[in-house]
Scaffold this motif. Structure first.
Motif, PDB file in Angstrom:
ATOM      1  N   LEU A   1      -1.099 -11.800   4.448  1.00 39.27           N
ATOM      2  CA  LEU A   1      -1.539 -10.806   5.443  1.00 39.27           C
ATOM      3  C   LEU A   1      -0.756  -9.492   5.324  1.00 39.27           C
ATOM      4  N   SER A   2       0.184  -9.446   4.400  1.00 38.52           N
ATOM      5  CA  SER A   2       0.971  -8.228   4.219  1.00 38.52           C
ATOM      6  C   SER A   2       0.036  -7.084   3.798  1.00 38.52           C
ATOM      7  N   PRO A   3       0.180  -5.896   4.438  1.00 38.50           N
ATOM      8  CA  PRO A   3      -0.807  -4.839   4.154  1.00 38.50           C
ATOM      9  C   PRO A   3      -0.798  -4.373   2.690  1.00 38.50           C
ATOM     10  N   PHE A   4       0.343  -4.489   2.006  1.00 41.47           N
ATOM     11  CA  PHE A   4       0.421  -4.162   0.577  1.00 41.47           C
ATOM     12  C   PHE A   4       1.168  -5.280  -0.132  1.00 41.47           C
ATOM     13  N   ASP A   5       0.903  -5.431  -1.438  1.00 43.67           N
ATOM     14  CA  ASP A   5       1.649  -6.425  -2.209  1.00 43.67           C
ATOM     15  C   ASP A   5       3.114  -6.016  -2.312  1.00 43.67           C
TER      16      ASP A   5
ATOM     17  N   GLY B   1      -3.360  -0.967  10.167  1.00 39.02           N
ATOM     18  CA  GLY B   1      -4.045  -1.957  11.001  1.00 39.02           C
ATOM     19  C   GLY B   1      -5.323  -2.448  10.337  1.00 39.02           C
ATOM     20  N   ALA B   2      -6.071  -1.519   9.759  1.00 36.85           N
ATOM     21  CA  ALA B   2      -7.327  -1.901   9.107  1.00 36.85           C
ATOM     22  C   ALA B   2      -7.070  -2.820   7.920  1.00 36.85           C
ATOM     23  N   ARG B   3      -5.952  -2.557   7.209  1.00 37.81           N
ATOM     24  CA  ARG B   3      -5.612  -3.417   6.060  1.00 37.81           C
ATOM     25  C   ARG B   3      -5.273  -4.840   6.514  1.00 37.81           C
ATOM     26  N   ILE B   4      -4.429  -4.936   7.557  1.00 38.04           N
ATOM     27  CA  ILE B   4      -4.024  -6.275   8.021  1.00 38.04           C
ATOM     28  C   ILE B   4      -5.265  -7.016   8.552  1.00 38.04           C
TER      29      ILE B   4
ATOM     30  N   ARG C   1      13.258   4.226   4.560  1.00 35.14           N
ATOM     31  CA  ARG C   1      11.981   3.770   3.973  1.00 35.14           C
ATOM     32  C   ARG C   1      11.846   2.244   4.048  1.00 35.14           C
ATOM     33  N   TYR C   2      12.961   1.534   3.817  1.00 35.37           N
ATOM     34  CA  TYR C   2      12.913   0.075   3.982  1.00 35.37           C
ATOM     35  C   TYR C   2      12.508  -0.269   5.424  1.00 35.37           C
ATOM     36  N   ALA C   3      13.119   0.425   6.377  1.00 34.80           N
ATOM     37  CA  ALA C   3      12.819   0.146   7.788  1.00 34.80           C
ATOM     38  C   ALA C   3      11.337   0.397   8.088  1.00 34.80           C
ATOM     39  N   ARG C   4      10.796   1.443   7.502  1.00 33.57           N
ATOM     40  CA  ARG C   4       9.379   1.791   7.755  1.00 33.57           C
ATOM     41  C   ARG C   4       8.429   0.711   7.231  1.00 33.57           C
ATOM     42  N   ILE C   5       8.727   0.166   6.061  1.00 33.08           N
ATOM     43  CA  ILE C   5       7.809  -0.860   5.540  1.00 33.08           C
ATOM     44  C   ILE C   5       8.053  -2.234   6.171  1.00 33.08           C
ATOM     45  N   ASP C   6       9.310  -2.478   6.597  1.00 33.13           N
ATOM     46  CA  ASP C   6       9.593  -3.739   7.315  1.00 33.13           C
ATOM     47  C   ASP C   6       8.735  -3.821   8.575  1.00 33.13           C
ATOM     48  N   GLU C   7       8.635  -2.681   9.240  1.00 28.23           N
ATOM     49  CA  GLU C   7       7.963  -2.610  10.530  1.00 28.23           C
ATOM     50  C   GLU C   7       6.460  -2.883  10.413  1.00 28.23           C
ATOM     51  N   ILE C   8       5.886  -2.648   9.253  1.00 30.54           N
ATOM     52  CA  ILE C   8       4.451  -2.940   9.069  1.00 30.54           C
ATOM     53  C   ILE C   8       4.249  -4.203   8.230  1.00 30.54           C
ATOM     54  N   GLY C   9       5.333  -4.921   7.977  1.00 28.34           N
ATOM     55  CA  GLY C   9       5.192  -6.256   7.388  1.00 28.34           C
ATOM     56  C   GLY C   9       5.063  -6.316   5.879  1.00 28.34           C
ATOM     57  N   VAL C  10       5.335  -5.189   5.158  1.00 31.10           N
ATOM     58  CA  VAL C  10       5.297  -5.252   3.690  1.00 31.10           C
ATOM     59  C   VAL C  10       6.471  -6.117   3.239  1.00 31.10           C
ATOM     60  N   LYS C  11       6.189  -7.123   2.409  1.00 31.17           N
ATOM     61  CA  LYS C  11       7.234  -8.114   2.142  1.00 31.17           C
ATOM     62  C   LYS C  11       8.182  -7.721   1.005  1.00 31.17           C
TER      63      LYS C  11
END
Ligand SMILES: [Zn+2]
Length: 495
Positions: free
Chosen positions: A393-397, A37-40, A438-448
């Protein structure tokens, strides 16, 4: 997305949550942001900084959060920054009188209404306490929303937590103007403001500590129609979605706004356009946006002209940015109270600059970005959740995964991680759970983008690059990855 979906996601992934939540004595209206959240949230500020502050040559400052009492005598906050409060005499519940009326009989109560008028409305419509149904209320009182502090060991130095970040900007105007001695001058600041809300609610939408990113543009009121020609040409045919008092919802180009005198001048139309473009960059569709013109009674006490920039969500339209023409109210007030002359001289004329303000809520924008980007999809029997965040706005590249931990794949994945880090990419490394999980976990936080290192990588130095929304995959050579990724992240190439 529905409010409970946002809250579920926020809590499940620790995006944001109540501050001091392990204590029963936690105070409503304060929130902490977890790692993602802080990253976004930081990225939202970063996009505002890049696309608005830096592009328009504004000066960004960082001011103190605590300011002396005199500042708020001058700004008018001590006298005017009030909410009308009533208390039920039977159960002692406290309500904001205007909200109680608004919610019970569904009418719009203007901001400038007097306490007597509120009392009269409560009597006339026989409004009852929402808790105990009694109609025995105290008289409405004005409650000041600023949070007071006593500074120093004597406790005699009266101060307040700033209720808006822009007060630092007005206080610093003279010093920053002196650097270039040129108008228009834009000064910006992002930071926390504090308001003693009577009824904080809807999590980030009504907080007691709220993030603001504010811009104050100081200008010569005689030159409100002077804006550099190339800048004006960029926006003059650009259409804004306006909800006007006379016309209702309509689309108007910047040029029309000026010609039809809907705004006081080109300068105002220009910055309204830049604001709408900023929210397009946040991924909000234009059809969901509107600038709502406020009638005089509904405007803040310092504003001559106000357009509230609102975005439609499941909770209805949410105000994200107040666009206020504050005239010379602030500098004049501070000039008088401090006895420091804050006027400037231009074309041999001495005057106090006028101010146009774009006052955006960071946390509200965060909430609306989440609301707007949340996607729930059925894929066969599986349900998939992802955040359709714009890449900025993705939390990581990107995320880096070894397909499995064994057979040297983890070591190879760490090597790729180090290689990309050396180019300045921000990455998240995950090795536990199945690759699908792992894909599902990063999808959920918007990592593209996700980079997976598998057995082929060991043979031919290629990796799998996966895109979040389409779930498409591409095979890319490791040595070509920095350039490929850079082009994607800077929106110079489609996946
Ligand atoms: Zn009651």
């Amino acid at each position: 997305m529905p409010k409970n979906e946002i809250q579920n996601l926020a809590l499940r992934r620790a995006l944001f949550f109540p501050s001091a939540e392990i204590y029963a004595e936690k105070i409503a209206g304060f929130f902490d942001f977890g790692p993602i959240g802080a990253r976004i949230r930081r990225k939202i500020i970063e996009v505002w900084r890049k696309k608005l502050v830096e592009k328009e040559n504004f000066h960004e400052i960082h001011g103190a959060q605590i300011l002396p009492e005199k500042v708020f005598i001058a700004s008018g906050h001590l006298a005017n920054f009030n909410d009308p409060v009533i208390q039920c005499k039977k159960c002692h519940s406290i309500f904001r009188a205007d909200q109680l009326i608004q919610e019970t009989i569904k009418i719009v109560v203007p901001e400038s209404i007097s306490t007597n008028e509120l009392d009269a409305l409560i009597k006339k419509h026989k409004i009852n306490c929402l808790k105990c149904n009694s109609n025995d209320f105290t008289e409405t009182k004005q409650f000041n929303m600023m949070l007071a502090l006593d500074i120093g060991a004597t406790g005699k130095q009266k101060a307040f937590l700033r209720p808006e970040t822009c007060q630092n900007i007005f206080l610093n105007f003279k010093r920053i103007y002196a650097l270039e001695q040129k108008l228009p001058l834009g000064i910006a600041q992002a930071g926390s403001s504090f308001r003693n809300e009577i009824a904080p609610r809807n999590t980030l939408l009504r907080e007691r500590e709220l993030g603001q990113m504010e811009i104050e543009i100081f200008f010569n009121p005689k030159k409100i129609n002077e804006i550099e020609e190339n800048k004006w040409n960029e926006v003059k045919d650009y259409k804004l979605r306006m909800l006007l008092l006379k016309e209702g919802l309509t689309e108007k180009s910047c040029d029309e706004l000026v010609k039809k005198k809907i705004v006081s001048g080109k300068l105002i139309a220009y910055y309204l356009a830049r604001l709408q473009q900023l929210y397009e960059a946040f991924g909000i569709p234009v059809e969901k946006m509107r600038f709502r013109e406020l009638e005089e009674e509904a405007r803040a006490f310092y504003a001559k002209e106000t357009f509230d920039f609102e975005v439609e969500t499941d909770l209805g339209f949410i105000e994200l940015v107040a666009c206020n023409y504050r005239t010379d109210h602030d500098l004049k007030g501070h000039s008088k109270e401090s006895s420091v002359d804050l006027s400037v001289i231009e074309d041999k004329e001495k005057f106090i600059p006028h101010v146009f303000e774009l006052s955006a809520g960071i946390d509200r924008t965060f909430y609306v970005v989440l609301d707007n980007s949340f996607r729930k999809e059925k894929r066969g029997s599986e349900e998939r959740i992802y955040l359709n965040l714009p890449i900025t706005l993705s939390p990581f590249d990107a995320a880096v995964f070894p397909l499995v931990k064994k057979d040297g794949l983890k070591e190879k994945a760490l090597e790729v991680f180090e290689f990309l880090s050396s180019y300045g990419f921000s990455l998240i490394f995950e090795e536990n759970a199945s690759i699908g999980r792992r894909y599902a976990r990063i999808d959920e936080i918007g990592v593209k983008y996700a980079i997976t290192i598998d057995y082929d990588t060991l043979k031919d130095e290629t990796i799998t690059l996966r895109e979040r929304n389409s779930m498409q995959q591409k095979r890319i050579k490791i040595k070509e990855l920095p350039e490929f990724l850079w082009l994607l992240l800077n929106e110079k190439k489609d996946f």
